[in-house]
Design a protein around this motif. Structure first.
Motif, PDB file in Angstrom:
ATOM      1  N   LEU A   1      -0.913   2.458   1.832  1.00  0.00           N
ATOM      2  CA  LEU A   1       0.164   1.500   0.464  1.00  0.00           C
ATOM      3  C   LEU A   1      -0.358   2.545  -0.387  1.00  0.00           C
ATOM      4  O   LEU A   1      -1.499   2.441  -1.126  1.00  0.00           O
ATOM      5  CB  LEU A   1       0.134   0.659   0.805  1.00  0.00           C
ATOM      6  CG  LEU A   1       1.058  -0.499   1.631  1.00  0.00           C
ATOM      7  CD1 LEU A   1       0.489  -2.123   1.344  1.00  0.00           C
ATOM      8  CD2 LEU A   1       2.221  -0.391   1.874  1.00  0.00           C
TER       9      LEU A   1
ATOM     10  N   CYS B   1       2.004   2.405  -3.611  1.00  0.00           N
ATOM     11  CA  CYS B   1       3.488   1.118  -4.396  1.00  0.00           C
ATOM     12  C   CYS B   1       3.401   1.479  -5.828  1.00  0.00           C
ATOM     13  O   CYS B   1       2.478   1.644  -6.799  1.00  0.00           O
ATOM     14  CB  CYS B   1       2.427  -0.129  -4.585  1.00  0.00           C
ATOM     15  SG  CYS B   1       2.083  -1.183  -3.046  1.00  0.00           S
TER      16      CYS B   1
ATOM     17  N   SER C   1      -2.271  -7.414   0.974  1.00  0.00           N
ATOM     18  CA  SER C   1      -1.059  -7.441  -0.069  1.00  0.00           C
ATOM     19  C   SER C   1      -1.961  -6.899  -0.837  1.00  0.00           C
ATOM     20  O   SER C   1      -2.351  -8.037  -1.468  1.00  0.00           O
ATOM     21  CB  SER C   1       0.121  -8.552  -0.042  1.00  0.00           C
ATOM     22  OG  SER C   1       0.612  -8.791   2.092  1.00  0.00           O
TER      23      SER C   1
ATOM     24  N   GLY D   1       5.586  -1.170   0.398  1.00  0.00           N
ATOM     25  CA  GLY D   1       5.088  -0.599   0.010  1.00  0.00           C
ATOM     26  C   GLY D   1       6.329  -0.914  -1.706  1.00  0.00           C
ATOM     27  O   GLY D   1       6.328  -0.670  -2.726  1.00  0.00           O
TER      28      GLY D   1
END
Length: 1092
Positions: free
Chosen positions: A240, A242, A258, A275
């Motif tokens: 991911l 983000c 997460s 994301g």
């Protein structure tokens, strides 16, 4: 010197069982979590000596009642181990904090980046330079194993994994944006290097069961990596990327797969699998510095640079609004409780939506209503059993009925033209009567009293007629009866607040004459003979004019609500501000205005909760929000398209409901009521550095020791009135002042009144960026019902801005325009000014300005004006400090003197007696603004330092002498003995200044000296950015160092000192310091004053 209270950034958080620990400065505060997710303060302990707690790591296991959890606390080169012990039920179960290992904090040779508990109760440490060590903290402390990992570069964070030395692995974030991974037993070079960040990696979090590593960087991104075993050699994959933070990301943690991150933009973001931001939590006033997740229960905690700590409980996702499918085209919508929606159609028909049945039910057909262009107002009946409705139309007719009995209706003819405004207002002292205010054409407003009886139509009495001031939009929008009785305050569409007289003598009664009681159908013609008319009373009931008018106080968009709370009046408007007012005789007086948050441009209503919170209902862009002033967050945020369309909000113990019209339909948002998502554990003070502090005084509350009240100003454009508690060592804000458009850099107090310490009254001047000065009157008194036992009332007195001053001058072409970046660096109230020449009292204020000038202002409190009266550009460079003092001659004549210091190290002394006298004479003849007078030239200039003077203090001695102490950017201290005498000119004797003695101490501190005070003629106190507070013995042979103490406020900006008598009669000094935090210290007075 002893630290009494401390407010510092929260830099570490950790859950130890059912106890939450927060590191604030060198201290650790404990909070006990109950079963309902509520935390209570449970103790505080100083842990580290000369460093802030940057990390807390609890030993796995334990945490129940009676058990002991060991917690490692580290910061800088310091390490300490705490025992968190839950007491048995007989002691209330409160956690006790105690030191472990036979002592307090230990100073290690290198910086500690991370700590991890390993089997045997030992600690694995990640140290500066990429070293990994196994440390035995018990006893005297010793190193068991140590290895240095090469090839890493400068580290910024680290995380450890593994249970023994053979499997101990380290992941470290570097200043170059890489994440490097080693195994401690094979530390020659990194096993893996994760690349991708474009800035330094500031935080790491590793979840061993899933093999996931989260990294946060100053490039504002969060990355999630699949690394497997931390010390393994497999290939790492970035799962991911983000982006969502607006500033550097300071902390990161993993909740399952997460990441959850906390950034310097003040947001805590929970990220989804793609994301995207799943949930955003905001409420802190400044950057976030710490984050912790509770393994059980789903709670998380955040800490910030504002000194605040907050606990966030799990919360359900907000539901989406539902379209109700309203028949026809709705014109207005109102909520009758949380489960019924009223919709008024364009054609005049009224329908009700029953949520239980899920359908619309016709209530009144178009033929039975007062016609098109209808206005609808509803209010709950006393007891909440039913809803009272008022419906008016474009032909001046009014229907009043209860929602459960629409067949019993009172009909009235109010005006010849349309009814423009309709609102309900409760009657104080009359629980069974509700007032209805109706506005018609030509600015006429009627007051009707309505009471209900089951099975009969409501009784309506005409109580009064009023005339609104002439304007284009001439109708009222809201009204409230004052508890004092006999007065009615209302707001109109033009933004004005109006005060009217009201009496209880009725003018007309419809109780026995309503259409419903006569058996007429509800839909009968409005022109029937049975319909009552208020028009027949035009001659019998006089029209009242307003007693007081605040014209356009809320701008042209209108007033939205008026309410009363604790003897004060509050008004809201579409200008984004709410105002607090009071009644002075029969006149409304605005005390101050407040803007709750940026972007909230339409405030509809204020609601005061039983817990002391103030909820602000309004519109932020196109969203309806419910804003909590205590937590600084949106409790509800509903995308409705804006407030220009009809809407209604209802809050009940069971649900929060919001209805609005959008795209020709009625939309309903309904959410089950639940506890507030966040709990404030430590109050937030300021979002940025505190630039100035002043002690207001002490208030004596019953059952409490004298409570010190302070005022702080910050770079975040606000000033805060607060108390510092010696018992809890924490701060409690009393009031926030948010009128500045730039930083608040200087404060000054005047008119202190302290009768028996029961209350305080003072004038507060605040100044800073954009050449802006604000003046307030602060009234503090004991209030045992509040958390701090003190309440503070703020009255805004006056304001001044240089750009507005020049714009008002008639000969602007002759003046040089001000630099918009001009800042006020320091303020000082001129003591002992007399104002016999003026009809009202006034105060003079001196200001040091960044444009090289020294300016003199006068405050006329009676007329609420702050005027510039004199100035001088003598220094030709930034003036950093000013201090005004008073010299009284033998004959009683007063001379007002001023000391100013600039960035070149010079200290100038002025006689401002003549400019003050000339300004008073000019004010008697001036209309509004006056041309600034010349301040003259200094009487004496002393070159005290080689660079800028950052601190200045003057103490009066007998025989017309003064001690002048100053501190500089170069760390030096200068003290001179000044004598004030008169010249030998008998006609016009002028003051003459002489320096009798002077002494300086180069390199007294290792950094800027930003605070200095002359405590006694032989005693001097100085404070510096080097975080050292030094006490000096003063004699003209030099300055002798008596003691030096470390304080815990980085980047010291200013200090304030005062003397108090202890319980035993001994005198001691208290000192408050501000910077990146706030600290209160007690200093015992050494010895007796020397003979001079």
């Amino acid at each position: 010197m002893e630290s009494v209270a401390l407010v510092a950034p929260v830099t570490a958080l950790e859950f130890a069982g059912d106890v939450l620990l927060a590191g604030t400065g060198p201290e650790v505060a404990a909070f006990l979590l109950t079963g309902g997710g509520v935390a209570t303060a449970a103790g505080r302990r100083s842990v580290l000596r000369e460093a802030s707690v940057l990390g807390l790591r609890a030993e796995p296991g334990g945490g129940g009642e009676g058990s002991v959890v060991r917690v490692a606390a580290f910061g800088g080169r310091w390490l300490a181990v705490l025992a968190v012990r839950r007491g048995p039920g007989g002691t209330g179960g409160s956690p006790l904090l105690a030191a472990c290992g036979g002592g307090g904090a230990r100073q290690l040779g290198e910086r500690v980046w991370e700590a991890r508990w390993v089997p045997g109760g030992r600690l694995a440490l990640a140290l500066g330079g990429g070293a990994v060590a196994l440390y035995e903290w018990r006893g005297g402390g010793r190193w068991l194993r140590r290895a240095r990992c090469g090839g890493a570069g400068a580290l910024r964070c680290a995380v450890l994994a593994g249970t023994g030395w053979g499997r101990l692995a380290l992941a470290a974030g570097t200043a170059m944006g890489d994440v490097v991974l080693w195994r401690a037993a094979e530390a020659e070079e990194p096993r893996r290097r994760l690349r991708g960040h474009r800035g330094a990696v500031l935080a790491l979090s590793y979840a061993a069961p899933r093999g996931l590593l989260a990294s946060a960087s100053e490039d504002r991104s969060v990355r999630l990596w699949a690394v497997g075993e931390l010390g393994g050699s497999g290939e790492a994959v970035c799962l991911l990327l983000c982006y969502g933070h607006g500033a550097r990301v300071a902390a990161v943690a993993l909740r399952g797969p997460s990441p959850v991150s906390a950034g310097e933009d003040g947001a805590c973001l929970e990220w989804g699998g793609g994301g995207d931001v799943r949930r955003a939590r905001r409420g802190h006033r400044g950057a976030l510095r710490a984050l912790a997740l509770r393994p059980a229960g789903g709670c998380l905690a955040t800490g910030g640079s504002d000194g605040g700590a907050r606990l966030w409980r799990p919360r359900r996702d907000a539901p989406s609004p539902v379209a109700l499918g309203a028949p026809g085209r709705p014109r207005a919508v109102r909520l009758a409780g949380p489960h019924r929606v009223l919709a008024l159609g364009e054609s005049g028909g009224l329908e009700v939506y029953e949520e239980a049945a899920g359908r619309w039910v016709p209530l009144l057909g178009p033929a039975a209503t007062p016609g098109p262009r209808g206005v609808l107002a509803v209010t709950p009946l006393p007891g909440g059993s039913d809803t009272l409705c008022a419906l008016a139309g474009g032909h001046g007719h009014l229907l009043v009925f209860t929602l459960d009995q629409p067949e019993h209706t009172a009909r009235l003819r109010l005006f010849e033209g349309a009814v423009m405004g309709l609102s309900w207002a409760p009657r104080p002292g009359l629980p069974l009567v509700t007032a209805l205010l109706a506005s018609g054409p030509h600015g006429e407003m009627l007051w009707l009293d309505v009471s209900c009886c089951p099975g009969r139509a409501p009784s309506v009495q005409l109580m009064g007629r009023y005339r609104l001031p002439p304007c284009r939009q001439r109708w009222h929008t809201c009204a409230a009866f004052l508890p004092q009785g006999g007065l009615l305050v209302c707001g109109d569409r033009r933004g004005s607040l109006l005060l009217f007289p009201c009496s209880s003598s009725p003018g007309m009664d419809t109780e026995n004459s309503s259409t419903a009681d006569r058996g007429s159908p509800v839909g009968e013609d409005s022109e029937s003979e049975s319909e009552l008319s208020c028009l027949s009373h035009d001659g019998t009931l006089p029209i009242e004019e307003p007693l007081s008018v605040l014209f356009g106080v809320h701008g042209k968009a209108g007033v939205t609500s008026v309410s009363c709370h604790k003897d004060y009046i509050y008004s809201t408007g579409r200008d984004g501000c709410y105002r607090q007012l009071r009644l002075q005789g029969q006149r409304l007086e605005v005390l101050w205005k407040h803007r709750p948050c940026k972007g909230l441009q339409w405030i509809e209503e204020l609601r005061f909760t039983p817990g002391g919170d103030l909820l602000v209902l309004g519109f932020h862009a196109d969203n309806f929000v419910v804003w909590s002033t205590r937590t600084g967050e949106n409790l509800h945020c509903i995308p409705c398209g804006g407030g220009h369309r009809s809407w209604s909000y209802c809050s009940s113990p069971s649900a929060e409901t919001f209805a609005y019209i959008k795209s020709g339909d009625v939309m309903l948002y309904s959410s089950e009521a639940e506890p507030c998502e966040q709990q404030v554990l430590l109050e937030s003070l300021h979002g940025r550095e505190i630039a100035c502090v002043r002690r207001l005084g002490a208030v004596q509350a019953p059952g409490h020791r004298p409570i010190n009240v302070f005022v702080t100003g910050s770079e975040d454009t606000t000033a805060c009135v607060l108390t510092l508690s010696e018992q809890s060592r924490a701060a409690v804000p009393l009031a926030r002042l948010s009128d500045h458009i730039s930083s608040v850099r200087a404060l000054a107090l005047a008119s202190l009144v302290q009768p028996d310490t029961a209350g305080l009254s003072a004038l507060l001047f605040s100044a800073g960026g954009r050449a802006q000065i604000e003046c307030y009157r602060l009234l503090c008194s004991a209030d045992t019902a509040s958390e701090s036992a003190v309440s503070c009332q703020v009255v805004h007195v006056a304001s001044h801005r240089l750009d507005e001053h020049w714009d008002r001058m008639k000969n602007r072409h002759k003046l040089v325009k001000m630099d918009p970046e001009t800042r006020y660096m320091s303020l000082s109230v001129v003591p002992g000014t007399t104002t016999e020449q003026l009809p009202a009292p006034c105060k003079f204020l001196a200001a040091a300005c960044s444009d090289g000038s020294v300016r003199l202002f006068v405050l006329l409190e009676a007329t609420q004006k702050l005027l510039l009266v004199a100035e001088s550009f003598h220094h030709q460079r930034c003036v950093l400090k000013v201090e005004a003092f008073l010299h009284t001659q033998a004959g009683g004549e007063r001379r007002h003197l001023l000391c100013s210091a600039a960035t070149d190290g010079s200290v100038a002394f002025w006689d401002i007696t003549a400019p003050i006298r000339d300004a008073v004479d000019a004010l008697q003849h001036a209309e509004g603004e006056m041309q600034p007078l010349a301040l003259g030239t200094p009487l004496l200039t002393v070159t005290a330092h080689s660079c800028g003077v950052n601190s200045l203090h003057i103490r009066e001695l007998p025989e017309g002498r003064f001690l002048v102490a100053s501190g500089s950017d170069d760390g030096s201290i200068h003290v001179c003995l000044l004598e004030v005498a008169l010249s030998h000119d008998e006609a016009v004797p002028e003051p003459c200044l002489r320096v009798l003695e002077r002494v300086s101490r180069p390199c007294a501190h290792a950094a800027h000296v930003t605070g200095i005070r002359v405590l006694r003629p032989d005693l001097l106190l100085s404070a510096s950015v080097d975080q050292r507070l030094s006490l000096w013995r003063l004699h003209w042979g030099g300055l002798e160092a008596l003691s030096t103490s470390f304080f815990h406020v980085p980047d010291l900006a200013e200090l304030d000192c005062w003397e108090e008598a202890e319980a035993g009669g001994e005198q001691c000094w208290y000192c408050v310091l501000c910077g990146h935090g706030l600290e209160l210290l007690r200093c015992a007075t050494p010895g007796q004053p020397m003979e001079r």
